[in-house]
Design a protein around this motif. Structure first.
Motif, short mmCIF file in Angstrom:
data_model
loop_
_atom_site.label_atom_id
_atom_site.label_comp_id
_atom_site.label_asym_id
_atom_site.label_seq_id
_atom_site.Cartn_x
_atom_site.Cartn_y
_atom_site.Cartn_z
N TRP A 36 1.41 -7.86 13.49
CA TRP A 36 1.16 -6.56 14.11
C TRP A 36 1.57 -5.43 13.16
N GLU A 37 2.71 -5.56 12.52
CA GLU A 37 3.18 -4.53 11.61
C GLU A 37 2.22 -4.36 10.44
N GLU A 38 1.72 -5.46 9.89
CA GLU A 38 0.78 -5.37 8.77
C GLU A 38 -0.54 -4.75 9.22
N SER A 39 -1.00 -5.10 10.41
CA SER A 39 -2.25 -4.52 10.92
C SER A 39 -2.14 -3.02 11.07
N VAL A 40 -1.02 -2.55 11.61
CA VAL A 40 -0.82 -1.11 11.79
C VAL A 40 -0.76 -0.41 10.44
N ARG A 41 -0.02 -0.98 9.51
CA ARG A 41 0.10 -0.35 8.19
C ARG A 41 -1.25 -0.26 7.48
N ILE A 42 -2.07 -1.30 7.61
CA ILE A 42 -3.38 -1.30 6.98
C ILE A 42 -4.29 -0.27 7.63
N ASP A 43 -4.26 -0.17 8.97
CA ASP A 43 -5.07 0.84 9.65
C ASP A 43 -4.64 2.25 9.26
N LEU A 44 -3.33 2.48 9.17
CA LEU A 44 -2.85 3.81 8.77
C LEU A 44 -3.22 4.12 7.33
N ARG A 45 -3.22 3.10 6.48
CA ARG A 45 -3.64 3.31 5.09
C ARG A 45 -5.09 3.77 5.04
N TYR A 46 -5.94 3.19 5.87
CA TYR A 46 -7.34 3.61 5.90
C TYR A 46 -7.46 5.06 6.38
#
Length: 501
Positions: free
Chosen positions: A464-474
């Motif tokens: 979940w943490e990685e998914s959020v970080r990747i979405d925020l990076r986009y």
């Protein structure tokens, strides 16, 4: 060099080097660094040879295509000089600089610059010197060189990536300098994306931190304090020093460290405190010798957003026309294989928190939502997501549809209606949004996407943490070029079906 004394008390004085790990005065560590750089020199030499060969092949192809026209002296001279001119143009544009190779778009950008520069130079010189060079020949040879060279560089880069992932070859040995938590985050990221070619082999911690032999979370040995970086590099055979953001290492200390590493041919990279901000948003603004990093605001509106909207809707409409037979076949197969409708409708949250009905091909049995409560206890994901590799609610046909992401195709209608984008964060459920806290709500400032960084980075295999970080990076680094890259990588992600369940 005198041996430092062993200090056992915590958090007493830090022992710079454990007795069994002392720098070798024989210079064996320096030899390891030279060996580490040797493969880069061989790669660049091979790249030069490939570039020259590409120019020869493109020249021969253009010559054969213009065989029916008489050969002029200008065409002959250009054909003989083109391999040398092409390699020289690439060298001038720094397309052989190892910092631009292997990862990132900069290599392709510099190759494109070399192609444009060489084309302009040939046009100007042929006009100024009145050389008889056929325009048709130039129009075939120079674009042919550029396109073929981009393809060859892509193939060579992917070859290096595969060696890094499968056998850990062609890796840089990194000495990380900073606090334990940022070092652990960097180590996990580099391990997960090994194609970047960096592996942390040791760490140097702040002087006030308690003594420890290793950073246990990532099993990385600790070689000393900030003042021991040079000795730690020698001892570990590192060829790169990565300095993470920390107040103890200010500009003056970093400059001194750079001076100390200058003679040993060790690369120095500095990670800024602002994470997940791509290069196009950052520029260096020198103020009285102090390099300030200027960070542009994310492009969340304006002309480029309008262009994205037009591209999304036009592409979705065209895709629906081309894929209509496939959509009909899948819909019929779903109706015949299990009871229930072919389409699954579900409320999702879109831009600015507005809800909409997302369309998907039904991949589960009709009672899937009612059975969710009893399966919560066996959830395989952390955070607010629910995922199971062997979800009993998924039909046999649904597993196949999910494996190749075919169940997502009806979302093209959502894109056509303006509720979604081709590329963006994953569309969340209202129950998930209700559990959002803090920065996670930032995902909702753009439209959700049919695909995105999450899909090409592992999909359901991500935490979940990685998914959020990747979405925020986009969200922070959106651009049309990034969208094009994600769409290109989506094709390979779907074929590999990694993380699709």
């Amino acid at each position: 060099m005198p041996l430092p004394t062993l200090e056992l008390a915590e958090p007493g004085p830090f022992r710079p080097h454990p007795p069994h790990r002392f720098p070798h005065p024989s210079g064996r560590a320096r030899g390891r660094r030279s060996k580490a750089h040797r493969w880069e020199r061989r790669y660049v030499a091979g790249l030069v040879a490939v570039d020259a060969l590409v120019a020869v092949v493109a020249t021969a192809a253009a010559w054969m295509a213009r065989l029916s026209t008489p050969a002029s002296s200008g065409r002959l001279v250009l054909s003989l000089l083109l391999p040398v001119l092409w390699v020289a143009a690439l060298a001038i544009c720094r397309a052989y600089d190892t910092r631009f190779l292997f990862v990132g778009p900069e290599e392709y950008h510099r190759t494109l610059m070399a192609g444009l520069a060489l084309t302009s130079a040939v046009a100007v010189i042929s006009y100024g010197a009145a050389l008889d060079v056929a325009r048709g020949y130039v129009a075939l040879a120079l674009p042919g060189v550029l396109l073929l060279d981009l393809l060859c560089r892509y193939v060579m880069r992917k070859w290096v990536h595969r060696r890094r992932v499968k056998s850990a070859r062609f890796m840089q040995r990194v000495m990380a300098v900073g606090y334990e938590r940022p070092i652990a985050m960097l180590a996990r990221e580099l391990h997960r994306h090994r194609y970047h070619g960096m592996r942390i082999v040791g760490a140097c911690l702040p002087p006030h931190r308690p003594y420890r032999e290793r950073i246990e979370d990532i099993d990385v040995p600790v070689y000393g304090r900030f003042g021991d970086v040079v000795e730690a590099v020698e001892e570990a055979g590192a060829d790169t020093v990565a300095v993470l953001s920390c107040p103890e290492l200010d500009g003056t200390e970093l400059r001194r460290l750079a001076w100390q590493l200058e003679e040993s041919n060790v690369d120095l990279v500095v990670a800024p405190a602002l994470m997940d901000v791509a290069g196009p948003r950052t520029t260096i603004r020198p103020v009285d010798g102090l390099p300030l990093v200027h960070v542009d605001h994310p492009r969340l509106s304006g002309g480029r957003r309008i262009a994205k909207e037009l591209f999304d809707r036009a592409s979705a409409g065209l895709a629906l026309l081309l894929l209509a037979p496939l959509l009909i076949v899948i819909g019929v197969a779903i109706r015949l294989s299990s009871q229930g409708p072919a389409l699954f409708r579900q409320t999702r949250v879109g831009k600015n928190g507005e809800t909409f009905t997302v369309l998907k091909f039904r991949s589960m049995y009709v009672d899937a939502e009612a059975r969710l409560t009893e399966l919560r206890a066996v959830n395989e994901k952390d955070g607010v997501l629910f995922k199971m590799r062997e979800d009993p609610r998924v039909t046999r046909l649904g597993r196949w549809l999910r494996r190749y992401s075919l169940d997502e195709l009806p979302q093209l209608f959502n894109v056509l209606a303006g509720q979604m984008s081709l590329v963006g964060p994953r569309p969340p459920l209202p129950s998930e949004v209700a559990q959002y806290a803090g920065d996670v709500n930032r995902r909702l400032v753009v439209k959700p996407g049919l695909t995105g960084l999450w899909q090409v980075s592992g999909r359901s295999d991500l935490s979940w943490e990685e998914s959020v970080r990747i979405d925020l990076r986009y969200v922070e680094n959106w651009s049309l070029a990034l969208d094009a890259m994600i769409l290109w990588r989506t094709v390979f992600a779907v074929v590999r079906s990694q993380g699709a369940y």
